[in-house]
Write an enzyme that holds these catalytic residues in place. Structure first.
Site, PDB file in Angstrom:
ATOM      1  N   ARG A 164      45.959  43.689  44.606  1.00 17.70           N
ATOM      2  CA  ARG A 164      45.729  45.087  44.185  1.00 17.70           C
ATOM      3  C   ARG A 164      45.929  46.047  45.362  1.00 17.70           C
ATOM      4  NH1 ARG A 164      45.662  42.487  40.193  1.00 17.70           N
ATOM      5  NH2 ARG A 164      44.331  42.741  38.360  1.00 17.70           N
ATOM      6  N   SER A 246      39.684  47.000  35.112  1.00 12.55           N
ATOM      7  CA  SER A 246      38.679  46.474  36.051  1.00 12.55           C
ATOM      8  C   SER A 246      38.288  47.584  37.018  1.00 12.55           C
ATOM      9  CB  SER A 246      39.261  45.334  36.876  1.00 12.55           C
ATOM     10  OG  SER A 246      39.672  44.279  36.057  1.00 12.55           O
ATOM     11  N   GLU A 342      38.443  49.697  42.409  1.00 13.80           N
ATOM     12  CA  GLU A 342      39.908  49.733  42.255  1.00 13.80           C
ATOM     13  C   GLU A 342      40.415  51.157  42.065  1.00 13.80           C
ATOM     14  OE1 GLU A 342      42.306  47.684  39.470  1.00 13.80           O
ATOM     15  OE2 GLU A 342      41.459  45.728  39.917  1.00 13.80           O
TER      16      GLU A 342
HETATM   17  N1  EPU Z   1      32.746  36.998  33.686  1.00 14.57           N
HETATM   18  C1  EPU Z   1      31.421  36.961  33.336  1.00 14.57           C
HETATM   19  N2  EPU Z   1      30.836  38.095  32.849  1.00 14.57           N
HETATM   20  C2  EPU Z   1      31.543  39.233  32.683  1.00 14.57           C
HETATM   21  C3  EPU Z   1      32.902  39.287  33.039  1.00 14.57           C
HETATM   22  C4  EPU Z   1      33.497  38.135  33.534  1.00 14.57           C
HETATM   23  O1  EPU Z   1      30.758  35.957  33.488  1.00 14.57           O
HETATM   24  O2  EPU Z   1      30.964  40.228  32.244  1.00 14.57           O
HETATM   25  C5  EPU Z   1      33.392  35.767  34.166  1.00 14.57           C
HETATM   26  C6  EPU Z   1      34.349  35.225  33.115  1.00 14.57           C
HETATM   27  O3  EPU Z   1      33.705  34.386  32.219  1.00 14.57           O
HETATM   28  C7  EPU Z   1      35.372  34.487  33.938  1.00 14.57           C
HETATM   29  C8  EPU Z   1      35.398  35.274  35.236  1.00 14.57           C
HETATM   30  O4  EPU Z   1      34.228  36.067  35.275  1.00 14.57           O
HETATM   31  O5  EPU Z   1      34.946  33.183  34.219  1.00 14.57           O
HETATM   32  C9  EPU Z   1      36.643  36.134  35.371  1.00 14.57           C
HETATM   33  O6  EPU Z   1      36.762  37.026  34.277  1.00 14.57           O
HETATM   34  P1  EPU Z   1      38.187  37.323  33.599  1.00 14.57           P
HETATM   35  O7  EPU Z   1      38.896  36.063  33.347  1.00 14.57           O
HETATM   36  O8  EPU Z   1      37.949  38.246  32.453  1.00 14.57           O
HETATM   37  O9  EPU Z   1      39.021  38.065  34.723  1.00 14.57           O
HETATM   38  P2  EPU Z   1      38.590  39.117  35.816  1.00 14.57           P
HETATM   39  O10 EPU Z   1      38.519  38.448  37.137  1.00 14.57           O
HETATM   40  O11 EPU Z   1      37.385  39.847  35.353  1.00 14.57           O
HETATM   41  C10 EPU Z   1      41.031  39.809  36.491  1.00 14.57           C
HETATM   42  C11 EPU Z   1      41.739  41.102  36.760  1.00 14.57           C
HETATM   43  C12 EPU Z   1      42.171  41.746  35.444  1.00 14.57           C
HETATM   44  C13 EPU Z   1      43.094  40.776  34.726  1.00 14.57           C
HETATM   45  C14 EPU Z   1      42.352  39.457  34.496  1.00 14.57           C
HETATM   46  C15 EPU Z   1      43.261  38.408  33.911  1.00 14.57           C
HETATM   47  C16 EPU Z   1      40.840  41.994  38.823  1.00 14.57           C
HETATM   48  C17 EPU Z   1      39.924  42.993  39.453  1.00 14.57           C
HETATM   49  N3  EPU Z   1      40.859  41.999  37.495  1.00 14.57           N
HETATM   50  O12 EPU Z   1      39.820  40.132  35.790  1.00 14.57           O
HETATM   51  O13 EPU Z   1      42.887  42.925  35.748  1.00 14.57           O
HETATM   52  O14 EPU Z   1      43.508  41.308  33.482  1.00 14.57           O
HETATM   53  O15 EPU Z   1      41.865  38.939  35.761  1.00 14.57           O
HETATM   54  O16 EPU Z   1      44.167  37.978  34.882  1.00 14.57           O
HETATM   55  O17 EPU Z   1      41.521  41.256  39.531  1.00 14.57           O
HETATM   56  C18 EPU Z   1      42.646  45.253  36.055  1.00 14.57           C
HETATM   57  O18 EPU Z   1      42.922  45.070  37.238  1.00 14.57           O
HETATM   58  O19 EPU Z   1      42.419  46.420  35.595  1.00 14.57           O
HETATM   59  C19 EPU Z   1      42.531  44.126  35.176  1.00 14.57           C
HETATM   60  C20 EPU Z   1      42.116  44.236  33.906  1.00 14.57           C
END
Ligand code: EPU
Length: 346
Positions: A164, A246, A342
């Site tokens: 990012r 995010s 972000e």
């Molecule tokens: N999780 C929780 N509780 C929550 C949210 C997440 O326990 O409220 C856990 C999930 O269960 C999972 C882990 O955290 O095990 C990661 O969550 P998720 O797979 O939804 O992905 P993320 O890390 O929250 C990132 C990117 C997203 C992208 C997704 C899919 C960043 C900051 N965010 O989210 O990007 O769509 O992976 O690749 O890197 C964005 O940047 O705006 C964005 C949406």
């Protein structure tokens, strides 16, 4: 040049925050960009570049002149043995760009379907999702130097992409003095879309889809459909509930820090990185602090994904920032980790 005064910005930021631009210029071509650059001399209040407005928190009326990039166009520029090189105007909508490339038979962007925002903003953030980042598909871009009025091109190495992150997020007065924040207006972006395409499926949510459907070798179009389904299920549609995706980056820690957190919270979601550091899921950390559904005024933490802050209707930028700070404090107090936002706050 089309300069307008007192322009409502609510339709131009995905949080849907109500604010006005004191003056706004629509940039529809390279010529418009050059004229706008010339005219910045008459703007003592400075300027800011607005793309899709999907990574932005507006905390009041915007005094610097807003340069709103609306350059359109999508075309195949050339092809090599390895890739189709496609050029897209910075003002095009990102998701429509992804859809168009697939319609043309050029795979490669499907994992990044439905990311809100414009094509011009995609390299700034090095957007990414489901195992693919923009830098994996990037060829080069053209931009206008708002200081000198010159148009220049950058390849991937020159963009200094990180998680990012890119050269466009760093000030020229930074440690290496090479940043382009506030200086580059991106005109068009070229993507290298692989002819020897291989699906990227390592992400848990996609593995689940494969298991559910029994499709072991999905096409690019199939992955696109899955990613759209996953995102629609997990993330709020900004047209319905204002948000900026995010809100925080996933932080990285040392293996020692991670072991310390695991000792206290064995369930912490963590991913080892190739450089030996460990990435933690910021959403999990925020969720563990009990933030889902909590609010400050009309700004709230999304019930289904704690990493997303939403505008329940009428939220101010100040409320979003206050909520974000409260989250940062509580995550720091419990885990000793400083979350980095972000979006850009203006
Ligand atoms: N999780 C929780 N509780 C929550 C949210 C997440 O326990 O409220 C856990 C999930 O269960 C999972 C882990 O955290 O095990 C990661 O969550 P998720 O797979 O939804 O992905 P993320 O890390 O929250 C990132 C990117 C997203 C992208 C997704 C899919 C960043 C900051 N965010 O989210 O990007 O769509 O992976 O690749 O890197 C964005 O940047 O705006 C964005 C949406």
């Amino acid at each position: 040049m089309n300069v307008t005064q007192n322009v409502p910005l609510q339709p131009y930021n995905s949080f849907g925050i109500v604010a006005k631009a004191h003056s706004l210029v629509r940039i529809r071509s390279e010529e418009d960009a050059k004229t706008a650059q010339q005219d910045l001399k008459n703007c003592p209040e400075g300027h800011c570049v607005l793309g899709g407005g999907s990574n932005l928190v507006i905390t009041g009326d915007v005094k610097p002149r807003v340069l709103k990039v609306e350059i359109s166009g999508k075309r195949l520029v050339t092809e090599t043995d390895k890739a189709w090189i496609v050029e897209v105007g910075a003002g095009e909508n990102w998701h429509e760009c992804v859809t168009w490339t697939l319609d043309q038979g050029f795979p490669g962007l499907e994992n990044m379907a439905l990311i809100p925002g414009s094509v011009g903003a995609s390299p700034v953030q090095n957007i990414g999702a489901y195992g693919v980042e923009l830098q994996d598909r990037f060829d080069s871009l053209d931009a206008l130097d708002l200081l000198t009025g010159q148009v220049f091109s950058l390849n991937a190495a020159q963009c200094a992409f990180g998680y990012r992150d890119s050269i466009f997020k760093h000030a020229s007065s930074g440690p290496n003095g090479l940043g382009l924040a506030g200086r580059a207006l991106i005109l068009r972006v070229r993507f290298a879309l692989p002819k020897l395409w291989k699906p990227v499926l390592g992400y848990l949510d996609l593995e689940r889809k494969m298991a559910e459907t029994g499709i072991a070798q999905p096409s690019a179009r199939q992955i696109y459909d899955w990613v759209c389904e996953i995102r629609r299920h997990k993330l709020p549609d900004p047209k319905v509930l204002g948000n900026a995706g995010s809100f925080f980056k996933n932080p990285t820690v040392t293996p020692e820090q991670c072991a310390d957190i695991i000792a206290r919270d064995p369930k912490v979601v963590h991913y080892p990185m190739p450089d030996g550091t460990i990435k933690l899921a910021a959403g999990w950390l925020i969720d563990a602090c009990g933030w889902k559904g909590k609010s400050v005024g009309n700004a709230a933490v999304y019930e289904k994904q704690a990493l997303v802050l939403v505008n329940r209707g009428g939220a101010t930028g100040g409320e979003v920032v206050t909520l974000a700070k409260a989250i940062q404090t509580s995550v720091y107090e419990r885990f000793g980790i400083r979350l980095e936002p972000e979006p850009v706050v203006i």
